[in-house]
Design an enzyme around this catalytic site. Structure first.
Site, mmCIF file in Angstrom:
data_model
loop_
_atom_site.group_PDB
_atom_site.id
_atom_site.type_symbol
_atom_site.label_atom_id
_atom_site.label_comp_id
_atom_site.label_asym_id
_atom_site.label_seq_id
_atom_site.Cartn_x
_atom_site.Cartn_y
_atom_site.Cartn_z
ATOM 1 N N ASP A 129 80.242 51.750 -10.624
ATOM 2 C CA ASP A 129 78.864 52.233 -10.601
ATOM 3 C C ASP A 129 78.763 53.497 -11.447
ATOM 4 O OD1 ASP A 129 76.307 53.126 -10.018
ATOM 5 O OD2 ASP A 129 76.459 52.693 -7.875
ATOM 6 N N ASP B 22 66.816 40.131 -26.919
ATOM 7 C CA ASP B 22 66.817 38.906 -26.111
ATOM 8 C C ASP B 22 68.007 38.903 -25.158
ATOM 9 O OD1 ASP B 22 66.328 36.445 -25.055
ATOM 10 O OD2 ASP B 22 66.828 35.304 -26.864
ATOM 11 N N TYR C 48 61.565 55.118 -17.242
ATOM 12 C CA TYR C 48 62.381 54.477 -18.283
ATOM 13 C C TYR C 48 62.260 55.248 -19.595
ATOM 14 C CZ TYR C 48 64.260 50.844 -21.351
ATOM 15 O OH TYR C 48 65.011 50.157 -22.288
#
Length: 272
Positions: free
Chosen positions: A77, A204, A170
């Site tokens: 993590d 993508d 973000y």
């Protein structure tokens, strides 16, 4: 036979289980690097799309090994400095060195509220800081220089977003990554360690190509008077396009390149 440009190098890549992280691992392995891969392989509650799994990480391992490269892959993590350092130490113990860092791991809880803000700052900004901090002692002690690439976004160079807290977070986090890059580029230059950031447009990957993010992009396009398309006639980049830029930045071909933001965005930012 021509020697591959990263033969003998070791690369530490976060978020390596799929998407861009997997592409970076495969590309650098194809150039001769051994890989230390880490990924959470678990779900974060504020993230609306399925995150990577242990099976995804195992698939990355196979792709790298099929190229003849070595890889140590660990679940860890990046929000937890101890967990991240342990994952890196496992790889360094096996390979004996560290030359390249690709701080790639990230999330996009674009339609989440306060939890999304906290999680995206924790992962995309604090996690990137933790990644660099984990790598610095080994790279400095070696005395051989090195290259660190921070994966930001076009949202790190433009005020892109919707009113959702996760979306604002973000963009704030990706802007923060630029600040990290610029500070570390100065701090580490004396050790011949180069630090740069890459700024993709839509890529993508499972993080982007899912129902939740597609709905968010539709919402943002409806509320934004600016043309949100790319200049070049493509809708999205492929992960391999970003990996090519990473491979150049970490190679000796870019040995004097440090402290810069590198858009790989099909001209998206140039239109804004």
């Amino acid at each position: 036979m021509m020697q591959r440009q990263l033969t003998g190098k070791v690369a530490f890549i976060t978020g390596a289980a799929r998407g861009q992280g997997r592409a970076h691992a495969v590309k650098l392995a194809s150039e001769g690097a051994d890989i230390i891969a880490v990924d959470l392989c678990d779900q974060i509650a504020s993230v609306p799309y399925p995150m990577a799994t242990a099976d995804d990480l195992a698939a990355t391992v196979k792709l790298v090994e099929d190229l003849g490269a070595r890889i140590v892959a660990t679940q860890g993590d990046i929000r937890d400095q101890a967990s991240l350092s342990a994952a890196l130490d496992t790889g360094v113990s096996r390979f004996g060195r560290l030359d390249i860092v690709v701080a790639n791991a990230g999330i996009a809880p674009m339609q989440a509220g306060a939890d999304g803000w906290r999680d995206v700052i924790d992962v995309n900004l604090t996690g990137t800081h933790n990644t660099v901090e984990a790598a610095i002692p080994t790279m400095v002690e070696q005395g051989d220089g090195g290259s660190i690439v921070l994966i930001s976004s076009v949202a790190g160079l433009a005020g892109i977003g919707t009113p959702n807290a996760g979306s604002i977070g973000y963009t704030a986090a990706k802007h923060g990554v630029v600040g990290l890059m610029r500070v570390y580029a100065n701090l580490l230059a004396q050790h011949s360690i180069r630090v740069n950031s890459i700024h993709p447009n839509g890529v993508d990957t499972p993080m982007i190509n899912n129902e939740f993010i597609r709905n968010w992009l539709t919402e943002m396009a409806a509320d934004t008077p600016v043309d949100m398309g790319n200049a070049l006639p493509v809708d999205v980049a492929q992960p391999e396009d970003i990996a090519e830029a990473v491979a150049w930045l970490v190679s000796d071909a870019a040995r004097y390149v440090t402290g810069i933001t590198v858009p790989v965005d099909a001209g998206y930012l140039n239109k804004r």
